[in-house]
Design a protein around this motif. Structure first.
Motif, PDB file in Angstrom:
ATOM      1  N   VAL A  83       0.873  -1.169   0.000  1.00  6.89           N
ATOM      2  CA  VAL A  83       0.000   0.000   0.000  1.00  6.89           C
ATOM      3  C   VAL A  83       0.908   1.215   0.000  1.00  6.89           C
ATOM      4  N   ARG A  84       0.644   2.172  -0.835  1.00  6.90           N
ATOM      5  CA  ARG A  84       1.523   3.322  -0.941  1.00  6.90           C
ATOM      6  C   ARG A  84       1.509   4.133   0.345  1.00  6.90           C
ATOM      7  N   SER A  85       2.660   4.683   0.682  1.00  2.00           N
ATOM      8  CA  SER A  85       2.788   5.414   1.954  1.00  2.00           C
ATOM      9  C   SER A  85       1.785   6.527   2.068  1.00  2.00           C
ATOM     10  N   TYR A  86       1.536   7.211   0.970  1.00  2.00           N
ATOM     11  CA  TYR A  86       0.603   8.328   1.015  1.00  2.00           C
ATOM     12  C   TYR A  86      -0.754   7.849   1.516  1.00  2.00           C
ATOM     13  N   ARG A  87      -1.221   6.769   0.958  1.00  2.00           N
ATOM     14  CA  ARG A  87      -2.528   6.239   1.346  1.00  2.00           C
ATOM     15  C   ARG A  87      -2.529   5.813   2.808  1.00  2.00           C
ATOM     16  N   LYS A  88      -1.461   5.133   3.211  1.00  2.00           N
ATOM     17  CA  LYS A  88      -1.369   4.679   4.601  1.00  2.00           C
ATOM     18  C   LYS A  88      -1.419   5.864   5.555  1.00  2.00           C
ATOM     19  N   SER A 111       4.346  12.254   3.660  1.00  2.00           N
ATOM     20  CA  SER A 111       5.251  11.794   2.609  1.00  2.00           C
ATOM     21  C   SER A 111       4.444  11.159   1.506  1.00  2.00           C
ATOM     22  N   GLY A 112       4.875  11.364   0.346  1.00  2.00           N
ATOM     23  CA  GLY A 112       4.159  10.835  -0.807  1.00  2.00           C
ATOM     24  C   GLY A 112       4.749   9.525  -1.276  1.00  2.00           C
ATOM     25  N   ALA A 113       4.852   9.402  -2.528  1.00  2.00           N
ATOM     26  CA  ALA A 113       5.254   8.114  -3.077  1.00  2.00           C
ATOM     27  C   ALA A 113       6.713   7.798  -2.776  1.00  2.00           C
TER      28      ALA A 113
ATOM     29  N   ASP B 130       7.069   2.427  -5.521  1.00  2.00           N
ATOM     30  CA  ASP B 130       6.000   3.019  -4.712  1.00  2.00           C
ATOM     31  C   ASP B 130       6.004   2.469  -3.295  1.00  2.00           C
ATOM     32  N   PHE B 131       6.586   1.286  -3.114  1.00  2.50           N
ATOM     33  CA  PHE B 131       6.506   0.629  -1.811  1.00  2.50           C
ATOM     34  C   PHE B 131       7.860   0.640  -1.118  1.00  2.50           C
ATOM     35  N   GLU B 216       3.517  14.316  -5.719  1.00  6.02           N
ATOM     36  CA  GLU B 216       3.964  15.066  -4.554  1.00  6.02           C
ATOM     37  C   GLU B 216       4.439  16.438  -4.989  1.00  6.02           C
ATOM     38  N   TYR B 350     -10.665   6.627   0.861  1.00  8.35           N
ATOM     39  CA  TYR B 350     -10.041   7.360   1.957  1.00  8.35           C
ATOM     40  C   TYR B 350     -11.032   7.614   3.076  1.00  8.35           C
TER      41      TYR B 350
END
Lengths: 236, 625
Positions: A83-88, A111-113, B130-131, B216, B350
């Motif tokens: 799960v991408r950090s932004y979403r988390k 923090s974004g991607a 991305d991860f 970003e 979200y």
């Protein structure tokens, strides 16, 4: 059919395929060669898989194929689940009812991607492999201790004394006791290259300066204690 | 007909953000241009520059006009291979260039071959970046591209970038170079701030689309919204829902009011519900809306009683796509009821709302085709989806708690229900803590139109939680029964058998994502030897080594890339591949920033075909073999 192709077909054409496929169980498994230099027939395939032919539903847990492989430890791993950090971060923020805790990643600082990596290698004396963990996954020393305990618990016969929060440096004797009692303690290498006992400093400072973790025998860690002792004396 | 028709095709562009909805192997879907007429603007590309005998010239003109009907890259690539004449003509008439890997070809080479380009798509980093699996500053810089294109394509209209790094300077150069610039779409990009945006919005007077999905943007104090030019704008789409910067609301309100063509507006969470209200009142023709925070009104919002949120939504008769709810207060959800019946897309991923709140919304959305939710809706919520959304094409269920070893609110029950209620399903992304083969098999039988199947069982090596068996049979059924499948992501306890199935039946699979799976090299071999269409293969933490790697030599030139991290590769094995395939760029990435690779183990292998040779912008932790 030659070599490994036969192996694949054997493997799949097995006995009870409970797939409920159209076409019945006489289905031809025609494997089409992809064209190109290598085909299955040229590849040595070693089917050392310890699979039961029958995929019959059973309540028994199936062990992974290689019994020598230890069961995977359930500690947080970098980038998993994916799960991408932004979403988390956004969802974590939404979960909080109050914002009394001053978190680094709040409004304006999410923090974004491409948030930076802060994961470190964790080694344990006597364990056959290293682990890597992302420190930012944990919020307290206790969480980290629990995770390390789970990760390496299978290798210790004795006590893994978790440091539950900051070590009480005020009491020199207590520290000595701790080190003598525990079979293992956690230590870390900080930015200056010094090896310290985990638990010295506030958590935020720790994750900012920790480069590597090492779990060693308590008796060996005594050598580190003088630094801790100095700090005790300094405050005295 | 091109292969593109196999993929998700939504002519109305109901996607939330191009990044996450389309499968990565597909070009961003755009409405195809109307057939050109002789003498129309399109024929500008037909002006031949090379002299030839009269009869050949006639043929060339015919060819040029015919080729204009070809819009898909794949079709054009095929046409260019017919003959030299076709190659030349095709190159002169290609207006849309798609570059799936920015390092596969140099900017100069692109501009030399295609002199008359209007639209460019460039993709940079691989998805696993991305991860956090890729160290920072790996590359994917837009700089060299904008520098070259700035000179070669003065009439460039559209730039679409995914996972690229841009600087403010790059954006300034873009704004200065392209006077007719119309569309900027940045997905999962970073490296610039509001200053760069300011350059674009102030200088590109014909700007129609500014889309910053999942990108970003750092806030450097400049209030970019205020820099749109005075007077009416051409804006059709303004998307900044993930931009974490404060927004000058007065400027935004004024901008919306003077943008009569605005159809898509996605606000970030800085925009309060009261501000949303005012914007909606002045823009009732919106088709796509991202609501921003949708929480409690802020102190600066006018008195609550004055705001009839429900009426504002009712007034938006054209609304088909709804997203946002970044800090949702469920009390305000009922305001959207009146638009539910028209919605084809809904993104609540979200929004941490409970089952009942969710059900009260979803039970009205019977036209829904795309749904993104959090797993906080539980299996029960998914059952409600299955009962109402018979037309569902795409479903994504994200985890509220992205951890292993926690209780999960959704399971095989939800998946089974969806498979039974939504037979037209084409794409699914499903995060869960427990799953069964039976449910996955059921989906393979009930949803034959599946093109994208991504199941993420969050606990690593988790078996079928009822039978205890590996998840091999479930994924096997998917590749066997879903004949249109092109994208697959697997998880859970998986043996080499699963890979045998994929190699045997996954003949159309183009993208495969593997994590913590397989027993031995055999698994990867099955896939490399069995899947002729494989383009993108990303693998992490799986026991595949050098023997498996070399079994794919016959195929690597046909692939966009291969990613393998924390597997069992050695430097030697990778070297062997690099030697055998000189046109392959074999990058070894090291996680230890300070140490170069002195030991033999490989942290990350990232390799891709490249016409330009090893790149010159690789950072220290990258070794190119």
């Amino acid at each position: 059919m030659e070599g490994s192709l036969k192996g694949a077909v054997d493997m799949l054409a097995g006995d009870e395929l409970s797939l409920g496929l159209p076409g019945g169980d006489g289905a031809k498994l025609d494997f089409v060669r992809t064209g190109g230099k290598r085909g299955f027939s040229e590849t040595e395939v070693n089917l050392k898989l310890d699979l039961n032919g029958k995929e019959s539903p059973s309540v028994e847990k199936v062990k992974p194929a290689d019994p020598a492989k230890p069961p995977p430890a359930k500690a947080q791993v970098v980038g998993w689940p994916p799960v991408r950090s932004y979403r988390k971060n956004v969802i974590a923020n939404n979960n909080k009812n109050s914002s009394d805790q001053d978190q680094a990643g709040e409004k304006g600082g999410l923090s974004g991607a491409t948030s930076s990596l802060t994961f470190v290698k964790v080694s344990m004396d006597g364990a056959p492999y290293l682990r890597k963990i992302e420190l930012k996954m944990y919020k307290t020393y206790k969480e980290l201790s629990d995770a390390l305990g789970k990760m390496f618990g299978s290798f210790t016969t004795g006590n893994y004394e978790a440091h539950q929060g900051m070590i009480d440096f005020m009491n020199e004797n207590k520290l000595k006791d701790l080190l003598n009692r525990s079979d293992y303690v956690s230590t870390y290498e900080d930015k200056d290259g010094d090896w310290m006992l985990v638990g010295d400093v506030p958590w935020e400072m720790f994750i900012a300066s920790c480069k590597r973790l090492r779990i060693m025998k308590g008796s060996e860690a005594i050598g580190l204690a003088p630094r801790a002792m100095e700090k005790c004396k300094g405050r005295g | 007909m091109s292969e593109n028709n196999h993929h998700l095709h939504h002519p109305q562009q109901n996607h939330f953000c191009p990044a996450e909805t389309m499968s990565e192997d597909e070009e961003p879907s755009r409405p195809s241009p109307p057939p050109p007429e002789l003498g129309s603007k399109k024929t500008r590309n037909c002006a031949a520059v090379h002299p030839s005998p009269h009869s050949d010239r006639v043929l060339e003109i015919v060819l040029e006009h015919v080729l204009q009907f070809l819009t898909a890259s794949r079709d054009r690539n095929a046409a260019s291979l017919v003959s030299k004449s076709w190659y030349r003509t095709e190159a002169l008439t290609r207006s849309d260039v798609f570059i799936g890997n920015c390092y596969s070809v140099s900017p100069a080479r692109v501009t030399t071959r295609f002199p008359r380009v209007r639209s460019v798509v460039i993709k940079g980093r691989p998805r696993f970046a991305d991860f956090n699996l890729m160290p920072q500053n790996w590359g994917g810089h837009f700089g060299p591209w904008v520098a070259t294109m700035g000179k070669a394509y003065p009439l460039l209209e559209r730039v679409y970038l995914k996972r690229m790094s841009l600087t403010d300077r790059d954006l300034c150069l873009l704004a200065d170079s392209f006077t007719k610039f119309k569309e900027l779409v940045l997905v999962c990009c970073e490296g610039f701030g509001t200053s760069g945006l300011t350059a674009v919005v102030s200088k590109c007077r014909q700007l129609r689309v500014l889309d910053l999905s999942d990108t970003e943007v750092s806030y450097d104090g400049v209030d970019w919204i205020s820099y749109f030019p005075e007077g009416e704008t051409c804006l059709e789409s303004l998307i900044f829902d993930c931009v974490e910067c404060p927004i000058n609301f007065e400027a935004l309100e004024s901008l919306v009011a003077r943008s009569p063509a605005l159809k898509k507006l996605r606000l970030n969470r800085e925009v309060s519900i009261g501000q949303l209200y005012r914007l909606m009142v002045s823009a009732p023709n919106l088709t796509h809306l991202g609501t921003g925070a949708f929480g409690h009104p802020e102190p600066q919002d006018p008195n609550n009683q004055e705001m009839d949120y429900a009426a504002a939504f009712s007034a938006c008769k054209s609304l088909v796509c709804l997203s946002g709810f970044r800090e949702v207060m469920p009390d305000y959800l009922p305001a959207i009821y009146s638009v539910c019946a028209n919605l084809t897309s809904l993104n609540l991923s979200y929004a941490n709302i409970d089952v009942e709140q969710f059900k009260s919304v979803i039970c009205q959305c019977f036209k829904l085709q795309i749904l993104w939710v959090l797993d906080s809706v539980y299996d029960e919520g998914l059952q409600a989806v299955a009962a109402t959304c018979r037309d569902l094409r795409e479903l994504r269920v994200f985890p509220l708690n992205a951890q292993e070893d926690v209780e999960g609110p959704v399971s095989e029950v939800g998946l089974q229900a969806i498979s039974e209620g939504c037979p037209k399903l084409e794409s699914i992304l499903y995060f869960c803590q427990r799953m069964t083969n039976a449910a996955v098999i059921a989906m393979s039988n009930n949803c034959p139109d599946l093109v994208v199947f991504r199941l993420c069982i969050m606990g690593r090596h988790q078996p079928d939680h009822i039978t205890g068996a590996p998840m091999d049979e479930g994924f096997g059924a998917i590749v066997m029964n879903c004949k249109k499948l092109t994208r697959l992501a697997i998880s859970g306890l998986l043996t080499d058998r699963a890979f045998a199935y994929i190699g045997m039946y996954g003949k159309l699979v183009r993208t495969l994502s593997v994590a913590f799976a397989g027993d031995s090299d055999t698994g990867l071999k099955y896939v490399l030897e069995g899947c002729p269409k494989l383009q993108k293969l990303e693998i992490r933490d799986s026991p595949f080594g050098d023997a498996a790697l070399v079994s794919g030599l016959h195929h690597y030139y046909n692939m966009r890339f291969l990613w393998m991290s924390t597997c069992q590769l050695s430097r030697q094995g990778c070297q062997e591949v690099a030697r055998a395939l000189p046109r392959l760029s074999v990058e070894l990435l090291s996680y230890e920033e300070n140490e170069k690779m002195d030991d033999d183990t490989v942290d990350v292998l990232y390799m891709y075909r490249s016409l330009q040779g090893p790149r010159d912008d690789a950072p220290q932790f990258v070794t190119i073999l």
